[in-house]
Design a protein around this motif. Structure first.
Motif, PDB file in Angstrom:
ATOM      1  N   GLY A 136       0.811  -1.204   0.000  1.00 49.91           N
ATOM      2  CA  GLY A 136       0.000   0.000   0.000  1.00 49.91           C
ATOM      3  C   GLY A 136       0.842   1.250   0.000  1.00 49.91           C
ATOM      4  N   GLY A 137       0.575   2.144   0.947  1.00 53.58           N
ATOM      5  CA  GLY A 137       1.352   3.371   1.068  1.00 53.58           C
ATOM      6  C   GLY A 137       2.037   3.428   2.413  1.00 53.58           C
ATOM      7  N   ALA A 138       3.067   4.278   2.529  1.00 48.98           N
ATOM      8  CA  ALA A 138       3.787   4.415   3.796  1.00 48.98           C
ATOM      9  C   ALA A 138       4.507   5.751   3.829  1.00 48.98           C
ATOM     10  CB  ALA A 138       4.781   3.271   3.978  1.00 48.98           C
ATOM     11  N   ILE A 139       4.632   6.292   5.049  1.00 51.23           N
ATOM     12  CA  ILE A 139       5.431   7.490   5.296  1.00 51.23           C
ATOM     13  C   ILE A 139       6.451   7.137   6.374  1.00 51.23           C
ATOM     14  CG2 ILE A 139       5.401   9.951   5.842  1.00 51.23           C
ATOM     15  CD1 ILE A 139       2.376   9.931   5.410  1.00 51.23           C
ATOM     16  N   LEU A 140       7.688   7.509   6.138  1.00 53.50           N
ATOM     17  CA  LEU A 140       8.779   7.209   7.058  1.00 53.50           C
ATOM     18  C   LEU A 140       9.226   8.483   7.765  1.00 53.50           C
ATOM     19  CD1 LEU A 140      11.030   5.253   8.111  1.00 53.50           C
ATOM     20  CD2 LEU A 140      12.337   5.880   6.051  1.00 53.50           C
ATOM     21  N   PHE A 141       9.330   8.413   9.094  1.00 52.82           N
ATOM     22  CA  PHE A 141       9.790   9.537   9.907  1.00 52.82           C
ATOM     23  C   PHE A 141      10.995   9.098  10.732  1.00 52.82           C
ATOM     24  CE2 PHE A 141       5.216   9.912   9.369  1.00 52.82           C
ATOM     25  CZ  PHE A 141       5.007  11.250   9.079  1.00 52.82           C
ATOM     26  N   ALA A 142      11.939  10.007  10.921  1.00 49.57           N
ATOM     27  CA  ALA A 142      13.081   9.762  11.799  1.00 49.57           C
ATOM     28  C   ALA A 142      13.279  10.987  12.682  1.00 49.57           C
ATOM     29  CB  ALA A 142      14.345   9.474  10.991  1.00 49.57           C
ATOM     30  N   ASN A 143      13.215  10.757  13.968  1.00 45.28           N
ATOM     31  CA  ASN A 143      13.373  11.844  14.945  1.00 45.28           C
ATOM     32  C   ASN A 143      12.449  13.026  14.639  1.00 45.28           C
ATOM     33  OD1 ASN A 143      15.381  10.487  16.454  1.00 45.28           O
ATOM     34  ND2 ASN A 143      16.933  11.095  14.949  1.00 45.28           N
ATOM     35  N   GLY A 144      11.237  12.707  14.281  1.00 46.50           N
ATOM     36  CA  GLY A 144      10.229  13.729  14.037  1.00 46.50           C
ATOM     37  C   GLY A 144      10.252  14.339  12.659  1.00 46.50           C
ATOM     38  N   GLU A 145      11.268  14.037  11.864  1.00 47.53           N
ATOM     39  CA  GLU A 145      11.377  14.601  10.519  1.00 47.53           C
ATOM     40  C   GLU A 145      10.925  13.564   9.483  1.00 47.53           C
ATOM     41  OE1 GLU A 145      12.273  17.708   9.784  1.00 47.53           O
ATOM     42  OE2 GLU A 145      12.469  18.156  11.933  1.00 47.53           O
ATOM     43  N   GLU A 146      10.149  14.034   8.517  1.00 48.75           N
ATOM     44  CA  GLU A 146       9.716  13.127   7.464  1.00 48.75           C
ATOM     45  C   GLU A 146      10.875  12.822   6.521  1.00 48.75           C
ATOM     46  OE1 GLU A 146       6.507  13.104   3.804  1.00 48.75           O
ATOM     47  OE2 GLU A 146       5.883  13.938   5.756  1.00 48.75           O
ATOM     48  N   ALA A 147      11.168  11.534   6.341  1.00 46.50           N
ATOM     49  CA  ALA A 147      12.273  11.115   5.485  1.00 46.50           C
ATOM     50  C   ALA A 147      11.819  10.744   4.076  1.00 46.50           C
ATOM     51  CB  ALA A 147      12.993   9.923   6.119  1.00 46.50           C
ATOM     52  N   GLY A 148      10.525  10.532   3.894  1.00 50.86           N
ATOM     53  CA  GLY A 148      10.031  10.197   2.567  1.00 50.86           C
ATOM     54  C   GLY A 148       8.769   9.367   2.649  1.00 50.86           C
ATOM     55  N   TRP A 149       8.174   9.139   1.504  1.00 54.31           N
ATOM     56  CA  TRP A 149       6.955   8.343   1.449  1.00 54.31           C
ATOM     57  C   TRP A 149       6.889   7.576   0.139  1.00 54.31           C
ATOM     58  CZ3 TRP A 149       3.992   9.661  -2.736  1.00 54.31           C
ATOM     59  CH2 TRP A 149       4.132  10.956  -3.239  1.00 54.31           C
ATOM     60  N   MET A 150       6.022   6.593   0.107  1.00 52.86           N
ATOM     61  CA  MET A 150       5.763   5.827  -1.116  1.00 52.86           C
ATOM     62  C   MET A 150       4.278   5.494  -1.152  1.00 52.86           C
ATOM     63  SD  MET A 150       7.721   2.295  -0.015  1.00 52.86           S
ATOM     64  CE  MET A 150       7.254   1.398  -1.496  1.00 52.86           C
TER      65      MET A 150
END
Length: 839
Positions: A136-150
């Motif tokens: 499906g879809g996903a959003i990746l965050f690291a330490n509160g910052e968005e790193a990217g999505w698909m």
């Protein structure tokens, strides 16, 4: 106590190393946010697809519903929509699975969304490369910052994206929001691989000391049932890892995804050091293959795992009555008294005079699924129509009116407007849709059906035409879902309704002949009344349920061998065809289903349009084995079990071999751990000899395995590359070209043999006790030297002590004992040959 020891004891952190190239597998998960996704009612184009599971691209099923089309237009290629506040409620433990997998089955289109969180402790700051995989879809965050999505949103088709994240020295918070549209079976998961970066580990804060948490995970990792299946006695789980603290145990028992039963729950305390978890007596638990979700809790730290096992009430049921008439009565009363509370049970109750409020409540409870056009509502509707037509005067008046309204409002085929995800494409569903339209229209001939706009008589005429076309296809090609234990009863459900209720004599007669043909296939593919053979579609819960599967109950009613579970599709309908509608099953099928003499049957036949599945079966009174010949070698599989064997009189003494489609056990994959094969093998069988050669995709699990329930056999020997077993007067050898490993921990401990690697060849050899080979040791010595050697043009050759030189050709032909077997010549009708079996 040293300072270091004190630190470990009071460290409330779950720590696991992260290795480059490996997945991050420890997470906290939130609940699944679910939101119904309805689109405007509209018709669809399409017809029954007899090839739908013969996947062209990996194991992707191409048919698309309007809801997916609209969902993709709204969201594909766009940043996913976060629909829930962040929250992490439970710990996910991997148990060897690389994925965080929440796959399941949703009967209406439903948008799913879930938060996942982990903590990475980095030895130094630095940039990390990760790979995120999901369908499906996903959003990746690291330490509160968005790193990217698909956002590929390809239904059940995995995609991958690469992302860079910055880690600081020390602890880092990593979160993922993942979502998808669920349509029936949904592969709802993500996998995050740590490709490169600074030395790091997972360091999840937990609510208990790390040593206790480690022990709880290890206990679940080792845990298993103390028997492969239960037909009596106490059901218990055992583990070789004792907990250092008292724990609370919660057990929730559910059926498969189609079960409507309320889960059964147990809660008790497990004292520290206690390795056994007694649950209940077999008779106190619901029958059929059941999933046991076990949760261990110490303080506020809880961890869970799912275990599966078959429960059969064989002790209560006892031996089958002697006469067919008595067995028909027994079957109706068993369903009426002990089945799941659905329309099939209601029909059985009405048929034996048990009408009233309890029966009415069973019908009433199923109506919402029909009124809302849930997937598989057609399974419910056909027996409901039988109830309404044959026993409508036994229903309460207001209930009968509601039933009629549900009948009129239902969507009977994809060309009628709707927004559901009913599965129209497989032959079993198509038969039920058309049968329902035919019978429902005739039941209410002068009333207009809501979705089609037709009067009942017009709806019936359309249904009749489609039923006749379905029967044309069946009479030419029979079962696309070839020889499939879960789908025989569903086909029989529709055919029995047609035989008993069809207004048109030609349809009733053709349906009756189709019923007998399916029963003949069951009889020829059965060993001692239990289906044993290759299957076009299978599930773990149907493969492992030897005694309680519905076909076992059908065989008990017809031929006196078998047992009943709790889930039924066709048993009471078949019983009523026999009792009330003069259906006659040929007497000659009984001795075929359960051989009693010293001869053998070899059966070759084909199934599916254009004979795409060519099937071989060989059995004696002591053992049986069936397989698919020349079937899609080295292609990605779906749910096909392509070889299956059974030994002796114990129904649990069965063996099959597959390449798992996923490592997660008790999962929803198609293929799953046991049901189907990730990559289908090259397979040949000649009588009691078979070779299964795997060349698996590098994307898939790196082992093949056999279901080998040691406790179900009378004797077992496993060592090196060979495993031998005896059940009754039957022997078996499994031999591979790599060492075999007995699985001794986890859900299948004692029931599974593994061969490491993606390129492995298995030999299977069955045999009988005789005067020259009276014991397993002697038989094993005689056959231990079997091996496979390569010949010209891809030929595989085995020198067999009984059959001599057996040539397995690259075009699937077999040359042995002066014979040539050519699967391309096998017919749908098939050829059964009685042979002298060597003793």
């Amino acid at each position: 106590m040293s300072e270091a020891a004190q630190s470990v004891r009071t460290d409330f952190t779950l720590r696991r190393p992260l290795m480059a190239g490996q997945p991050i597998v420890y997470w906290r998960l939130g609940s699944i946010a679910e939101q119904r996704y309805d689109v405007a009612d509209q018709p669809m184009q399409g017809e029954m697809d007899p090839f739908f599971f013969l996947t062209k691209h990996k194991n992707f099923i191409p048919h698309e519903y309007p809801c997916r089309t609209q969902f993709a237009a709204e969201r594909r290629g766009k940043r996913p929509q976060v629909s829930a506040e962040f929250g992490a409620e439970r710990l996910w433990l991997p148990f060897a699975s690389p994925r965080i997998d929440l796959s399941g089955f949703w009967f209406r289109p439903t948008v799913l969304g879930t938060w996942a969180e982990t903590t990475i402790e980095a030895a130094s700051s630095g940039e990390v490369m990760v790979r995120l995989r999901t369908c499906g879809g996903a959003i990746l965050f690291a330490n509160g910052e968005e790193a990217g999505w698909m956002a590929p949103y390809g239904r059940n088709l995995e995609s991958a994206g690469h992302f860079k994240i910055a880690l600081k020295a020390g602890r880092n918070d990593v979160r993922i929001w993942f979502d998808d549209l669920a349509e029936r079976d949904a592969r709802y998961y993500f996998q995050l691989d740590y490709l490169s970066g600074p030395a790091a580990s997972v360091a999840l804060p937990i609510e208990v000391e790390s040593g206790v948490a480690d022990a709880m995970e290890a206990a679940l990792d080792d845990m298993h049932f103390d028997r492969p299946a239960y037909d009596g006695g106490e059901v218990a789980l055992v583990t070789g890892v004792a907990l250092p603290r008292d724990a609370q145990v919660e057990i929730e028992i559910e059926g498969d995804f189609m079960s409507i039963e309320t889960p059964v729950r147990f809660a008790f305390e497990l004292p520290a050091g206690q390795p056994r978890l007694p649950i209940a007596d077999t008779e106190q638990l619901p029958a059929d293959f059941r999933h046991f979700k076990v949760t261990l809790r110490v303080a506020d730290h809880a961890v869970s795992r799912v275990f599966g096992v078959e429960i059969c009430h064989a002790r209560r049921q006892g031996d089958a009555p002697e006469t067919v008439t008595a067995r028909i009565d027994e079957a109706l009363r068993e369903v009426a008294g002990h089945a799941e509370a659905d329309t099939v049970r209601a029909l059985a109750r009405l048929a034996i005079g048990q009408q009233g409020s309890e029966t009415d409540a069973m019908i009433s409870g199923t109506l919402p699924a029909i009124e809302d056009c849930h997937d598989c509502a057609d399974f419910i509707l056909v027996p409901l129509l039988w109830c309404r037509k044959a026993f409508g005067d036994r229903l309460e008046v207001s209930l009968r009116a509601r039933v009629d309204n549900a009948i009129l409002g239902y969507r009977y085929w994809m060309d009628e407007p709707g927004n559901d995800v009913q599965w129209y494409f497989s032959e079993n569903h198509a038969l039920l849709f058309h049968t329902a339209a035919y019978i429902a229209g005739g039941l209410l001939p002068d009333v207009r059906f809501v979705r089609s706009g037709r009067l009942g008589r017009e709806q019936s005429a359309v249904g009749a035409a489609r039923v006749r076309a379905w029967l044309d296809h069946f009479e030419a090609w029979e079962m696309a879902e070839f020889n499939s234990a879960p789908y025989f009863p569903i086909d029989l459900k529709g055919l029995c309704a047609l035989y008993a209720l069809a207004p048109d004599k030609d349809i009733a007669e053709r349906a009756g002949k189709a019923i007998i043909r399916l029963l003949e296939i069951v009889a020829r593919s059965a060993h001692r009344g239990i289906l044993t053979g290759a299957q076009g579609r299978s599930y773990e819960h149907t493969l492992r349920a030897a005694r309680s599967l519905e076909l076992s109950g059908i065989c008990r009613m017809l031929w006196g061998k078998g047992n009943y579970g709790m889930r039924f599709h066709a048993l009471p309908q078949l019983a009523l065809c026999l009792r009330d509608h003069d259906l006659s099953v040929p007497d000659g099928l009984a001795p075929i289903a359960s051989l009693t003499d010293d001869t053998a049957w070899e059966w070759t036949f084909a199934q599916g349009q254009d004979r795409f599945a060519r099937l071989y079966h060989y059995k004696t009174r002591n053992h049986a084995m069936g397989s698919a010949a020349g079937y899609r070698w080295n292609q990605w599989g779906y749910q096909e079990t392509v070889i299956h064997a059974r030994l002796g009189k114990n129904p649990d003494a069965q063996i099959w071999i597959n390449h798992p489609g996923e490592v997660l056990q008790s999962g929803y994959g198609r293929p799953s751990y046991w049901g189907g094969s990730g990559t289908l093998p090259r397979l040949h069988q000649y009588r009691d000899l078979a070779i299964v050669s795997f060349s698996c995709s590098d994307e898939q699990p790196d082992f093949t395995h056999a279901w080998f329930p040691a406790r179900a056999f009378d004797a077992v020997q496993v060592g090196g590359d060979r495993a031998f077993a005896q059940s009754g007067d039957a022997f078996v050898m499994l031999k591979t070209d790599v060492p075999l490993t007995q699985v001794v921990a986890g859900p299948t401990a004692g029931n599974e043999l593994r061969a490491a690697g993606r390129r492995t060849t298995w030999i299977i050899r069955l045999g009988d006790r005789n005067a020259n080979l009276p014991a397993l040791d002697a038989w094993a010595d005689a056959f231990a030297g079997l091996s496979v050697r390569s010949g010209p043009d891809g030929e595989l050759i085995v020198e067999d002590p009984e059959y001599g030189t057996v040539h397995f050709l690259a075009d699937a032909r077999i040359v042995a004992e002066g014979r040539t077997l050519d699967p391309t010549n096998w017919t749908v009708r098939g050829e059964a040959m009685r042979m002298k079996h060597r003793e």
